[in-house]
Design a protein around this motif. Structure first.
Motif, short mmCIF file in Angstrom:
data_model
loop_
_atom_site.label_atom_id
_atom_site.label_comp_id
_atom_site.label_asym_id
_atom_site.label_seq_id
_atom_site.Cartn_x
_atom_site.Cartn_y
_atom_site.Cartn_z
N GLN A 99 0.81 -1.21 0.00
CA GLN A 99 0.00 0.00 0.00
C GLN A 99 0.85 1.27 0.00
OE1 GLN A 99 -3.42 0.15 -0.13
NE2 GLN A 99 -3.37 2.38 -0.14
N TRP A 100 1.92 1.27 0.80
CA TRP A 100 2.64 2.53 1.03
C TRP A 100 4.11 2.49 0.66
CZ3 TRP A 100 -0.82 5.92 1.03
CH2 TRP A 100 -2.04 5.72 1.69
N SER A 227 -0.78 6.18 11.57
CA SER A 227 -2.14 6.29 11.03
C SER A 227 -2.33 5.51 9.73
CB SER A 227 -2.49 7.77 10.80
OG SER A 227 -1.58 8.34 9.87
N HIS A 228 -1.34 5.53 8.87
CA HIS A 228 -1.52 4.91 7.56
C HIS A 228 -0.72 3.62 7.37
CE1 HIS A 228 -3.33 8.81 6.95
NE2 HIS A 228 -3.81 8.40 5.80
N LEU A 304 -12.83 -3.19 -1.91
CA LEU A 304 -12.10 -1.95 -1.55
C LEU A 304 -13.00 -0.94 -0.85
CD1 LEU A 304 -10.11 -1.54 -4.89
CD2 LEU A 304 -9.40 -2.75 -2.83
N PRO A 306 -14.41 1.31 2.08
CA PRO A 306 -13.84 1.92 3.30
C PRO A 306 -14.41 1.33 4.59
CG PRO A 306 -14.54 3.61 1.74
CD PRO A 306 -15.01 2.31 1.19
N ILE A 309 -12.57 -1.51 7.16
CA ILE A 309 -11.70 -1.33 8.33
C ILE A 309 -12.50 -1.54 9.61
CG2 ILE A 309 -10.25 0.31 9.57
CD1 ILE A 309 -9.60 1.60 6.86
N PHE B 13 -20.21 10.74 1.03
CA PHE B 13 -19.44 9.80 1.85
C PHE B 13 -19.25 10.34 3.26
CE2 PHE B 13 -15.17 8.63 3.46
CZ PHE B 13 -15.42 7.28 3.70
N MET B 41 -7.69 6.58 7.11
CA MET B 41 -7.50 5.42 6.23
C MET B 41 -8.75 5.18 5.38
SD MET B 41 -4.70 3.71 6.07
CE MET B 41 -5.41 2.19 5.46
N GLN B 42 -9.91 5.35 6.01
CA GLN B 42 -11.15 5.14 5.27
C GLN B 42 -11.28 6.17 4.14
OE1 GLN B 42 -13.82 5.12 8.77
NE2 GLN B 42 -14.40 3.07 8.14
N VAL B 44 -8.82 7.50 2.51
CA VAL B 44 -7.93 7.07 1.44
C VAL B 44 -8.63 6.00 0.59
CG1 VAL B 44 -5.81 5.78 0.94
CG2 VAL B 44 -5.77 7.65 2.60
N MET B 45 -9.23 5.03 1.27
CA MET B 45 -9.91 3.94 0.53
C MET B 45 -11.07 4.48 -0.30
SD MET B 45 -9.94 0.75 3.19
CE MET B 45 -10.41 -0.44 1.93
N PHE B 46 -11.82 5.39 0.31
CA PHE B 46 -12.95 5.98 -0.42
C PHE B 46 -12.45 6.69 -1.68
CE2 PHE B 46 -14.84 10.17 -1.21
CZ PHE B 46 -16.06 9.78 -1.75
N GLU B 48 -9.73 6.27 -3.38
CA GLU B 48 -9.22 5.34 -4.40
C GLU B 48 -10.36 4.64 -5.13
OE1 GLU B 48 -4.76 4.14 -3.05
OE2 GLU B 48 -6.34 2.80 -2.37
N LYS B 49 -11.35 4.20 -4.35
CA LYS B 49 -12.43 3.42 -4.96
C LYS B 49 -13.39 4.32 -5.75
CE LYS B 49 -16.08 0.10 -4.08
NZ LYS B 49 -16.87 -0.64 -3.12
N LYS B 54 -5.06 6.23 -7.56
CA LYS B 54 -4.20 5.56 -6.58
C LYS B 54 -3.57 6.63 -5.69
CE LYS B 54 -1.45 2.25 -4.90
NZ LYS B 54 -1.76 2.26 -3.48
N VAL B 55 -3.78 6.48 -4.39
CA VAL B 55 -3.13 7.38 -3.45
C VAL B 55 -1.74 6.80 -3.16
CG1 VAL B 55 -3.23 8.45 -1.16
CG2 VAL B 55 -5.34 8.04 -2.45
#
Lengths: 383, 79
Positions: A99-100, A227-228, A304, A306, A309, B13, B41-42, B44-46, B48-49, B54-55
């Protein structure tokens, strides 16, 4: 709505089950007693491509979907929680890189992690820092083209066998992630033994003294290590623990079904007694509920979403709590035999307790889940 | 994709999480305490999707995600 595994997922599940039944179950108690995982087993796991699970095919992995990966964790969790921990921490590092990581880190490391040439581990916890993970005391300072790390990491699963660690340290006063190779001068790896559970997970304490690593070993950016980067790793880890806890509870149930079908008290088999049936029923219902939660989390990960999580946190919280109850009842059903190392349920009980602690204690999961709900509640109340 | 469309999708969102129709496009999502690191994090996912972008690690900057306007600008740069 249709909740049904695909033919391919069922076939993969059978592959995992056959391997675990042959290579893990017969030796799991021995691993536990010896407090080690044999390198031969790790080699077989790697040969079968299991360490490559969720790494994309383009990086030498299997590109497995997350539901299938959950099935893998469930099966290995049913055999040995210590073996499960290998998948958990190895995958946590791989996911963080995926991911990173920089393009170079991805292209260089992921194929080696997929093949098992390198084993990965995750270094967040310290002697004085557990749940308050943002406050890690390990430091990293830029010195020319290198970062110099100092600190101590503790309770690092597979730390004794890992080749590379994802270390979270304070850099410029902010949590930041770095890759540290095991042969880095200044890194001392001290085995930890005498644990309650996960005894064969080969935990270690890492003493990091003036470890100089290339600047390129920074993962993500400064300040985003918790955090990430760690967030990605822990999210993955929670999913593994959720599915593994289902496997552990299933092993408890299977042990109890066998035991209660053979042992007689008061002139009838144990399984004929209603209070025994109650405990078995609770196990069956708990396992099915927890499995559905991790299936849902896996599906959300595959799409994918959100929400995946939070779904993983809920699945981890519920499944590990359920596993502790199942293991406790399994020992209860076995009576004195259950307290003996002649039966595996005592190991399940010890291992289940660890499931409630690792990858974020269940109290931290509760806080995370309640905050998620609480955000909505607070804002609803705003005028 | 129009400016308004992106912002509306971001707002939809965010509304799922903070239930606030009055959220302004310039309100700092993190500084105001509305959102936490899990939500980062959510988000980021939002992103991207929802927007098929792509982040990357070099995009890891809270400035890119701090407001609806900032996310909008980030997405438009990536598209």
């Amino acid at each position: 709505m249709k909740i049904e595994l695909t033919t391919e997922q069922l076939e993969q599940q059978e592959v995992f089950r056959v391997f675990v039944d042959k290579e893990v179950v017969p030796c799991a108690d021995q691993f536990d007693k010896e407090e080690r995982l044999p390198s031969e087993l790790i080699g077989k796991i790697a040969e079968n491509g299991f360490l490559a699970a969720t790494i994309p095919e383009s990086n030498g992995g299997k590109g497995m979907d997350m539901v299938t990966h959950g099935l893998l964790c469930e099966e290995f969790g049913s055999g040995s929680a210590s073996v499960l921990s290998l998948f958990t921490v190895h995958g946590m590092l791989a996911q963080a890189i995926l991911q990173w990581g920089s393009p170079e880190q991805r292209s260089h490391l992921l194929p080696q992690l997929a093949s098992g040439k390198k084993i990965g581990a995750f270094g967040l916890t310290e002697p004085d820092i557990g749940s308050d993970a943002k406050s890690v005391q390990t430091t990293a300072k830029l010195d020319g083209a290198s970062y110099v790390l100092n600190g101590t990491k503790k309770w690092i699963s597979c730390g004794q066998i890992a080749d590379i660690f994802l270390i979270i340290a304070q850099c410029e006063g902010k949590p930041t992630a770095f890759l540290v190779e095991k042969d880095c001068p200044g890194l001392t790896i001290k085995p930890i033994t005498g644990l309650l559970g996960f005894k064969a997970a080969m935990l270690a304490e890492l003493s990091i003294e003036e470890c100089s690593i290339p600047q390129e070993n920074l993962v993500g950016r400064i300040g985003f290590g918790f955090s990430h980067v760690a967030g990605t790793a822990l999210d993955y880890g929670r999913y593994c623990v959720a599915a593994g806890s289902v496997g552990l509870a299933r092993a408890c149930l299977e042990a109890c079904l066998s035991y209660t079908s053979e042992r007689q008290q008061f002139g009838s088999l144990l399984k004929g007694h209603q209070l025994i049936q109650q405990m078995l029923t609770n196990m069956i219902a708990g396992i099915q509920a927890a499995r559905l939660l991790y299936f849902q989390a896996g599906y959300l990960k595959d799409t994918l979403d959100p929400e995946s999580i939070t779904a993983s946190a809920i699945a981890k919280y519920f499944a590990s709590t359920m596993a502790v109850k199942a293991a406790s009842d399994a020992v209860q059903i076995h009576g004195a035999n259950g307290c003996s190392d002649e039966y595996p349920v005592q190991r399940y009980y010890r291992d289940a307790k660890i499931m409630e602690i690792i990858e974020g204690s269940n109290q931290m999961q509760q806080i995370m889940i309640s905050k998620y709900i609480g955000i909505s509640a607070r804002k609803k109340g705003r005028k | 994709m129009t400016d308004d469309t992106i912002k509306e999708r971001i707002r939809t969102f965010l509304f799922k999480h903070i239930k606030d129709n009055e959220l302004s496009n310039d309100e700092n999502l993190f500084a105001s305490g509305l959102l936490n690191s899990l939500f980062a994090m959510q988000l980021v996912m939002f992103t991207e999707k929802e927007f098929q972008v792509k982040v990357e690690n070099e995009d890891l900057d809270l400035k890119n995600f701090s407001t609806i306007n900032a996310i909008d600008e980030f997405v438009r740069r990536k598209l």
